[in-house]
Design an enzyme around this catalytic site. Sequence first.
Site, PDB file in Angstrom:
ATOM      1  N   ALA A  12       1.121  -1.249   0.042  1.00 26.53           N
ATOM      2  CA  ALA A  12       0.039  -0.168  -0.501  1.00 26.53           C
ATOM      3  C   ALA A  12       0.870   0.929  -0.379  1.00 26.53           C
ATOM      4  CB  ALA A  12      -1.238   0.130   1.241  1.00 26.53           C
ATOM      5  N   MET A  13       1.191   1.650  -1.266  1.00 25.03           N
ATOM      6  CA  MET A  13       1.902   3.206  -1.102  1.00 25.03           C
ATOM      7  C   MET A  13       0.762   3.999  -1.830  1.00 25.03           C
ATOM      8  SD  MET A  13       5.528   2.120  -2.934  1.00 25.03           S
ATOM      9  CE  MET A  13       5.382   0.565  -4.884  1.00 25.03           C
ATOM     10  N   ILE A  26      -5.651  -0.080  -3.929  1.00 30.79           N
ATOM     11  CA  ILE A  26      -4.770  -1.338  -3.487  1.00 30.79           C
ATOM     12  C   ILE A  26      -4.786  -2.441  -4.459  1.00 30.79           C
ATOM     13  CG2 ILE A  26      -3.349  -2.369  -1.809  1.00 30.79           C
ATOM     14  CD1 ILE A  26      -2.550   0.714  -1.954  1.00 30.79           C
ATOM     15  N   GLU A  79      10.801  -4.508  -9.653  1.00 30.15           N
ATOM     16  CA  GLU A  79       9.039  -4.066  -9.857  1.00 30.15           C
ATOM     17  C   GLU A  79       8.528  -3.544 -11.355  1.00 30.15           C
ATOM     18  OE1 GLU A  79       5.609  -1.796  -8.608  1.00 30.15           O
ATOM     19  OE2 GLU A  79       7.161  -1.567  -6.750  1.00 30.15           O
ATOM     20  N   LEU A 134      -8.132  -5.410 -35.937  1.00 31.82           N
ATOM     21  CA  LEU A 134      -8.526  -5.870 -37.018  1.00 31.82           C
ATOM     22  C   LEU A 134      -9.170  -6.936 -36.820  1.00 31.82           C
ATOM     23  CD1 LEU A 134      -5.304  -6.633 -38.217  1.00 31.82           C
ATOM     24  CD2 LEU A 134      -6.186  -4.562 -38.956  1.00 31.82           C
ATOM     25  N   GLY A 149     -15.579  -5.549 -35.498  1.00 32.36           N
ATOM     26  CA  GLY A 149     -17.071  -5.605 -34.466  1.00 32.36           C
ATOM     27  C   GLY A 149     -16.367  -6.322 -33.100  1.00 32.36           C
ATOM     28  N   ASN A 167       4.572   6.255 -16.832  1.00 30.97           N
ATOM     29  CA  ASN A 167       5.388   6.003 -17.711  1.00 30.97           C
ATOM     30  C   ASN A 167       6.472   7.268 -18.102  1.00 30.97           C
ATOM     31  OD1 ASN A 167       4.891   3.599 -18.521  1.00 30.97           O
ATOM     32  ND2 ASN A 167       4.382   3.344 -20.540  1.00 30.97           N
TER      33      ASN A 167
END
Length: 382
Positions: A125-126, A158, A239, A334, A337, A363
């Site tokens: 939990a960060m 979390i 990580e 590709l 639907g 990112n």
Amino acid sequence: MDRLIFEEEHDLFRASAARFMAAEVAPHAQRWRREGIVEREVYRKAGDAGLLCLWADPVHGGAGVADLRFDQIVIEENVRGGEPGFYLHLHSNLVAPYIAALGTQALRDRLMPHVISGETILAIAMTEAGGGSDLRAIRTRAVREGNGWRLTGAKTYISNGILADAVVVAARTGDKALGLFVVGRGMAGFERGGKLGKMGLAAQDTAELFFNDVQVPADNVLGDPEAGLPALMRFLATERLIAAIASIAAAQTALSLTLDFATTRTAFGRPVALFQHNRFRLAALRSRIDAAQAWIDQLVLLANASRLTPEDAAAAKLVASELEGEAADLGVQLHGGAGYMDEYRISRIYTDARISRIFAGSNEIMLEIIARGMGLDERGLP
């Protein structure tokens, strides 16, 4: 593309992992996605099969095999033939190492045997509301009280938040200091919110966690209570490599599914894959995925040699997650639907993929890390 980093023992292990995913995970995946959570029992079965914490000390029931290639294989086979919402890599490769490396002997002896067996499920939990990737914005606090600590605050988004029996919590212990604390199921003041609805990874339980004056014993502190930030930095490179491994496996899977579909689906009397525009896009994607796969494989070997750098891990996470998104997007396109229908796996891969560019550090943060490693940082310029 042939991959040259694996030996016979890895190939045998891969076959075993693939059988496990086919027998114990895939048949239940649709129900887990519908229910928003995997069964606890699958962690215990994974422990029985020797798929959890392979690196861990044999004293606690681990295999003592500190070779990231085995963990890479488990992740790849879960992505390809299991269920990406089964977050065993979070348990084994992201959270358990904190306990094994930083925990007291008493804590390791108490927790690690059950972590390795899958009886005790882990989470970390960060993240906090408004904090995101910025660990310095953490507001959850831990204050010394008697022989232990009093923990107050809240965490959000979390993973394994509902299932977790033990949670590693990052909390502020001073103006600029962070500590890491293990909070167990049933501790007074530890509460969970309901499962949060998400765009993808439907089988992976995500929740808010609340810490209302939780009394944390001294044995549940991981390392120096004022050195949590350096500890987090120490583990973040691995990580991010783990995230890259999962992303490139998803990209490979998306491309494979798309090739199968686009070579049989026809439009204007010919397979969709044979139109020049489509086959050129598929060829370019094939080339870029294979190049990234070869690079990530080499980074796994560097990690085994303790030579993985934060910059390389950030770059791998950046490239692999972007490719995962591109492969999923082209796959949906590709499929036509059909790609928009959840009964087709490419639809689920598409929604699952979006979080990969956000978690383990967005990112944009990866670009900052890479740029600073190149010396492109105002603090280092004349």
